[in-house]
Design a protein around this motif. Sequence first.
Motif, short mmCIF file in Angstrom:
data_model
loop_
_atom_site.label_atom_id
_atom_site.label_comp_id
_atom_site.label_asym_id
_atom_site.label_seq_id
_atom_site.Cartn_x
_atom_site.Cartn_y
_atom_site.Cartn_z
N PRO A 43 0.82 -1.23 0.00
CA PRO A 43 0.00 0.00 0.00
C PRO A 43 0.84 1.27 0.00
CG PRO A 43 -0.91 -1.60 1.53
CD PRO A 43 0.41 -2.15 1.08
N HIS A 44 1.93 1.25 0.76
CA HIS A 44 2.83 2.41 0.77
C HIS A 44 3.46 2.61 -0.59
CE1 HIS A 44 6.35 4.62 2.95
NE2 HIS A 44 5.65 5.41 2.18
N PHE A 45 3.82 1.50 -1.25
CA PHE A 45 4.43 1.57 -2.58
C PHE A 45 3.45 2.16 -3.59
CE2 PHE A 45 5.54 -0.60 -6.65
CZ PHE A 45 6.74 0.06 -6.86
N LYS A 46 2.18 1.76 -3.52
CA LYS A 46 1.17 2.30 -4.43
C LYS A 46 0.97 3.80 -4.21
CE LYS A 46 -1.43 -2.03 -4.88
NZ LYS A 46 -2.72 -2.72 -4.59
N SER A 50 1.78 6.64 -6.98
CA SER A 50 0.73 7.57 -7.36
C SER A 50 1.22 9.01 -7.31
CB SER A 50 -0.48 7.40 -6.43
OG SER A 50 -1.49 8.35 -6.72
N GLY A 51 2.00 9.33 -6.30
CA GLY A 51 2.55 10.68 -6.19
C GLY A 51 3.67 10.95 -7.18
N LEU A 52 4.55 9.94 -7.39
CA LEU A 52 5.68 10.13 -8.29
C LEU A 52 5.24 10.34 -9.73
CD1 LEU A 52 8.20 7.47 -6.91
CD2 LEU A 52 8.30 9.94 -6.62
N PHE A 53 4.13 9.69 -10.13
CA PHE A 53 3.65 9.83 -11.50
C PHE A 53 2.73 11.04 -11.68
CE2 PHE A 53 4.99 5.39 -11.80
CZ PHE A 53 5.64 5.42 -13.03
N ARG A 54 2.58 11.81 -10.64
CA ARG A 54 1.84 13.08 -10.74
C ARG A 54 2.71 14.20 -10.17
NH1 ARG A 54 -3.88 12.11 -7.99
NH2 ARG A 54 -2.49 11.18 -6.42
N PRO A 55 3.84 14.46 -10.82
CA PRO A 55 4.78 15.45 -10.27
C PRO A 55 4.18 16.85 -10.25
CG PRO A 55 5.39 14.84 -12.50
CD PRO A 55 4.29 13.92 -12.09
N SER A 56 4.47 17.57 -9.20
CA SER A 56 4.02 18.96 -9.08
C SER A 56 5.01 19.71 -8.21
CB SER A 56 2.62 19.03 -8.46
OG SER A 56 2.64 18.56 -7.12
N VAL A 57 5.14 20.98 -8.46
CA VAL A 57 6.05 21.82 -7.69
C VAL A 57 5.39 23.18 -7.47
CG1 VAL A 57 7.23 22.47 -9.84
CG2 VAL A 57 8.34 22.86 -7.64
N GLU A 58 5.39 23.64 -6.23
CA GLU A 58 4.76 24.91 -5.89
C GLU A 58 5.68 26.10 -6.13
OE1 GLU A 58 3.38 24.67 -1.92
OE2 GLU A 58 1.89 23.10 -2.33
N SER A 220 4.58 13.91 -4.75
CA SER A 220 4.42 14.67 -5.99
C SER A 220 5.60 15.60 -6.20
CB SER A 220 3.11 15.47 -5.95
OG SER A 220 1.99 14.61 -5.92
N TYR A 221 6.03 16.25 -5.13
CA TYR A 221 7.21 17.12 -5.24
C TYR A 221 8.46 16.29 -5.49
CZ TYR A 221 10.63 20.74 -4.07
OH TYR A 221 11.67 21.63 -4.10
#
Length: 503
Positions: A43-46, A50-58, A220-221
Amino acid sequence: MNNFFRGRSEGIKLRNFSLWLLLAGVAAYILGDVQIYTAEPWPHFKTMLSGLFRPSVEQPLSLVYDLLYTLAYALLGVSTSVVAGFILSLLYQNSLVRGLCAFFRAIHELFWALIFIQIFGLSASSAILAIAIPYACTFARVFHDIYQQAPLKVDQLRLQGAAKFSYFLYVLMPQVWGEMSAYLRYRFECGVRTSAVLGFVGLPTIGFHLETAFKQGDYSYAGALLLAFYLLIASIKYWLKLGLLPLYLLLSIYFLPSNDFINSNANIWRFVSADIWPASLQNQGYSVLEIVLGYLSWLSDLVMLQGLQGVVNTVLLSVMAVAATALCCMLLAPNVAVFKDNWLVDKFSASALLIMRSTPEYILAFILLLLLGPSMLAAVIALAIHNAGLICYLLQRRVDGDYRAAKMSFSRYFYKVLPKSYPQFISLLMYRAEIILRESAILGVLGIATLGFYIDSAFEDLRFDRALALLLITALLNVALDQCSRKIQLLFNDSHIRVRSKD
């Protein structure tokens, strides 16, 4: 070593060596700590994926500065090291120079950073010196080997008398310049990876923010940082021109981060003259025999309590990683070669190999440790992924050169390509074995009980005498493996191994 292979055919030599390597890996797996300590890793890996494939930077500007700092350290460190390494390569025939270079390059850049941080703090000097010292010794060795492969050898230049320098400059250098510049580009790519890893000890590179993002669960970051790092590595071949290097160096100096840390000369002298030496060597009023016996007693306690366990775990991890790397290469290399004509699969394979070889082992291990816990399993997977990606990339370049117009199939690969390229594969594997040992030691900083774990603990406790002694053990272990690796490579190369293959 020669006795082991005596009386055997060329193909059997390679087969036996490979089987013994795999058996050693299995034995190390049985003896090592390869448990999964986290309760729910999947579950932690998923969540992480999920976050790594939706990269975002503020704050995109902050990301840009992270990349600029990473590049600045790499450019200045590698540029300094190539000048020093070139000078050392001319003196590499001297056994003292050769021994010192082997010793200094055996200590990982992260260990050098931990040393210099005590003197210069989290400053540019610590990062640049941490890269420059081991890289200079590596350049010295590689440049010397390149000289020796040229038609006119360096040791023949002394026969030219007064024209020795002219012959070196106008006869030898044109022969080897192409290979030297190609290696410089490769070493700069390594320098960028090293610069990123230095962020894990507090230096302001992309690794510092990557560690923070993963620990805070901001995947994501973290994905944005990794994506930017991969694009930076992939673009090196387009913008790294030797003619533009002076301009890049000026820009690197301009973009270096400022640091207010000031260490007094008295503190630096105390660190060099007292802190890194055990109290038994500083006893006043004792005889030389009493000082030596006191030091040997201190050293034996350190070796028995920490050094021996660290060496055993480092060796076990290294053996497992080398065997796992060999297996990964045997699985990846045929598929990369066979599907070269398929545009979509070829681009996917090229991207996968780029990610595998561009991601530092330290960062891969850090991510996997978050999923699996502090066992050797995470380190083995990380080391195997990175090194298999690099070796497969180098092997594929040779296959592309030798069989550019040939239609590749699995039967052609296994019966023709693999037998001819297998000696080079073993040579590359043995070369990477030295690096795997260095990385196995440094991965202890992440919590695995290798030598790096005890060295990092000594630095945290301000026991610099223990850290220096354990670093010495680490360097000697790496030098021993380097000598063994070189003998294996020379054994196969000198034997002119040719495996019969079907056309």
